[in-house]
Design a protein around this motif. Sequence first.
Motif, PDB file in Angstrom:
ATOM      1  N   LYS A 657       0.821  -1.197   0.000  1.00  0.00           N
ATOM      2  CA  LYS A 657       0.000   0.000   0.000  1.00  0.00           C
ATOM      3  C   LYS A 657       0.863   1.258   0.000  1.00  0.00           C
ATOM      4  N   PHE A 658       1.979   1.246   0.773  1.00  0.00           N
ATOM      5  CA  PHE A 658       2.785   2.463   0.930  1.00  0.00           C
ATOM      6  C   PHE A 658       4.021   2.481   0.041  1.00  0.00           C
ATOM      7  N   THR A 659       4.154   1.509  -0.885  1.00  0.00           N
ATOM      8  CA  THR A 659       5.293   1.481  -1.803  1.00  0.00           C
ATOM      9  C   THR A 659       4.817   1.946  -3.174  1.00  0.00           C
ATOM     10  N   THR A 660       5.504   2.911  -3.732  1.00  0.00           N
ATOM     11  CA  THR A 660       5.117   3.474  -5.025  1.00  0.00           C
ATOM     12  C   THR A 660       5.579   2.560  -6.147  1.00  0.00           C
ATOM     13  N   ALA A 661       5.132   2.860  -7.340  1.00  0.00           N
ATOM     14  CA  ALA A 661       5.499   2.062  -8.512  1.00  0.00           C
ATOM     15  C   ALA A 661       7.008   2.099  -8.712  1.00  0.00           C
ATOM     16  N   GLY A 662       7.551   0.924  -9.036  1.00  0.00           N
ATOM     17  CA  GLY A 662       9.001   0.813  -9.206  1.00  0.00           C
ATOM     18  C   GLY A 662       9.727   0.450  -7.926  1.00  0.00           C
ATOM     19  N   GLY A 663       8.994   0.396  -6.819  1.00  0.00           N
ATOM     20  CA  GLY A 663       9.611   0.033  -5.546  1.00  0.00           C
ATOM     21  C   GLY A 663       9.719  -1.475  -5.378  1.00  0.00           C
ATOM     22  N   ALA A 664      10.127  -1.891  -4.181  1.00  0.00           N
ATOM     23  CA  ALA A 664      10.340  -3.323  -3.918  1.00  0.00           C
ATOM     24  C   ALA A 664       9.904  -3.639  -2.494  1.00  0.00           C
ATOM     25  N   VAL A 665       9.352  -4.833  -2.352  1.00  0.00           N
ATOM     26  CA  VAL A 665       8.985  -5.376  -1.037  1.00  0.00           C
ATOM     27  C   VAL A 665       9.705  -6.711  -0.874  1.00  0.00           C
ATOM     28  N   ARG A 666      10.438  -6.879   0.236  1.00  0.00           N
ATOM     29  CA  ARG A 666      11.222  -8.102   0.481  1.00  0.00           C
ATOM     30  C   ARG A 666      10.718  -8.753   1.767  1.00  0.00           C
ATOM     31  N   VAL A 667      10.457 -10.056   1.670  1.00  0.00           N
ATOM     32  CA  VAL A 667      10.001 -10.840   2.826  1.00  0.00           C
ATOM     33  C   VAL A 667      11.073 -11.880   3.124  1.00  0.00           C
ATOM     34  N   ARG A 668      11.610 -11.828   4.336  1.00  0.00           N
ATOM     35  CA  ARG A 668      12.687 -12.747   4.745  1.00  0.00           C
ATOM     36  C   ARG A 668      12.275 -13.464   6.031  1.00  0.00           C
ATOM     37  N   ALA A 669      12.735 -14.704   6.184  1.00  0.00           N
ATOM     38  CA  ALA A 669      12.484 -15.505   7.398  1.00  0.00           C
ATOM     39  C   ALA A 669      13.810 -16.083   7.879  1.00  0.00           C
TER      40      ALA A 669
END
Length: 766
Positions: A657-669
Amino acid sequence: MARGRAANTTTCADTSWSAAASSSIGRLIAKTPSARQLALALGTCAIAFGALLLLLAEAAHERTLAEAAQELEIFARAVSRDVETTLRAGAATLPDYAATRGRRVAVADGAGQIVAATAPLVASGALAGLLGAEQLLTEFGEKAGVMRVILADGRKALATVRNLSSAPGQSGGQGGGQVAAILPYDAALAEWRSLVALYAALSAAAASATAVGLFAFRREARRAALAERAQIDLRRRVDAALGSGRCGLWDWDIARGRIHWSDSMFGLLGLDPEQRSLSFGELKTRLHPQDGDLVAIVETIVASGSRGMDHEFRIRNARGEFLWLRACAELIDDQEGGKRLVGVAVDISEQRALVEGAATADMRLRDAIETISEAFVLWDAHNRLVACNSKFLALHGLAAEAAAPGASYARIMASASAALAETQIVSDAAVTASERTYEARLADGRWLQISERRTKDGGYVSVGADITALKRNQEKLIDSERRLTASVADLLKSRQTLEAQAQQLATLAEQYHLQKGEAEAAYQAKSEFLANMSHELRTPLNAIIGFSEMMQAQVFGELGSTKYVEYCNHIHQGGRYLLDVLTDILDMSRLEAGRVRLDQREVDVSGAVRATVERFHHSAETKRVEISVDARDGLRCYGDHDAIVKSIGVLVSNSLKFTTAGGAVRVRARRLARSVAIFVEDDGCGIEKAAIPKLGRPFEQPIAVIENGMKGSGLGLAIARSLMALHGGALRIRSHEGIGTIAMLRIPVRPTTRAISTQGARTSLH
């Protein structure tokens, strides 16, 4: 005189050392057996010694016979060889050495008849008859070896037979003759009997000498026992005298580094008496470390040529306590030219305690006098100073040197810089010869109140207090009393005001409790209302969503205008959004009411993360945001699978929701110690620092989110935080405006106590 006294002292020291050395003899004497016991012991020893001799004689007997058998075999071989030589010459002739050393030789022909023999054998008869019943020798010859036989005359002997290559009286080609060598036991054991007789004689002599020595030892032991008892009695009396006087004898051999104590010295320290000498090291371990090195002191005395020592020191007793001793000793020369320090150590602990007690009492008395708040002075019966404190000196302007103990009253007062100007009696009681109280004004204007008391020895004690301030304050008392009256009136008014305020506070407190109860009831009612309304609203919403989906699919035909399809999409999206909001409200109300129970089991964290991210791939692609997963396979924890997936989904949804176009979301465990950490990181707009502490509260949203018009109920993070709390984990958020946000879910690998308590009948979050 000095030399004679030193000699006497050395004799006493030698006596003490000899007593110590003979203590073991005294104990042995005390155990000396009686004559009957001694005789029994001697008899037992004699029997044992005799048995030993018999065993030795038997062994020597067998060894002698074995050696004789070996010699006889060699002898028989030599004789048979010589006889064969003579047979070749024509006639059987025995050699000259055949009859030496008691040996007997007989030569038989092929028929076994004796043809030649040494005396006392007769050269006739059968050889088998001479050798007795043992026919093995004549049958086997040298193969039988040397055997022990009984001759025809009944005597024991060693015998061996050797076969000849030819028989006497026959031609050299015929065989069958034999040579028999015989050695009687009498000849074989002649040396053995001599040796046994010698052993017996030596044993008898040794036994006699032992008996004589034992009897002589017993006689001397009895004499030594009597001397020992006399010496023990003398030492007991001396030790008793020393013990009653709390002292002990020391005999210090400086050259050898050994110290001998009397029994009373051991008793003084509570130790068991020892007859051995002590070393410097043993003594040093018992001395107090602050009293100096006693060994160094003694060495200094010896080096300086001094003849005596008088030293006080502390020594530790058996209980670990230190005793004070005073050692008085004299340095003497012993008979071997060495130096000895002989003397007495006296227990002075009580005297030291008395001295220290007196010094402590005097110090306490002086401290007490000094701490008196008034001026204090003590005079004796002759008006001489005994003691005073610093306040007395300061009051009269005296120097410490002028007020020395023993100085007269007149001399001290003459040195005072502040003399008395006037005096007046202020005591209500009648003035007596033993006590009086008066006020005195000094020349500098100060006032004193002086109390004097006579002591039993004729002196007197004087205590003076500076009452200048009191005098000056007397003038202010009337004004103070007037002001006090006015203050009392003001206090009464203030008291009435305070009572009224207290009544108001009580009323306010009661109202607060009532309002608090109403607020709690309202909060509970709100939660129940939200839960009920959520159920009531979800039913028509499900119908709206379902019918909008059917209209979108145009199941019963086309709707006509494309605008209708677009309107159906808006209806479906609005219904979905409203359903999600109602679901979050219902979940939050259940969490707050404590009606959510976890269905805990082992959860594949990697699978849960990938499944959650897969749900948001379409949204990420639509918004042109790159979403990635970094979770190692096999990463597991213990918890509620649906609750964990929902919590991860909340964080991923917020990041998208808060990341603009061209951004990235990383999920790590990752695995961290005893927990699993799931990180959701984005490079969106970030959150202001002041808003981070509010995140996780129901319906709380950052101001920037509201201003930007982003949708949301503000319950997602609150639900995720509550679910993590049920697991015994936590939710942490770090963010920087313009850089991005990192959210972390920490889930324990094993169920915690709190998580275990939430298991049971599970109420679903959906």
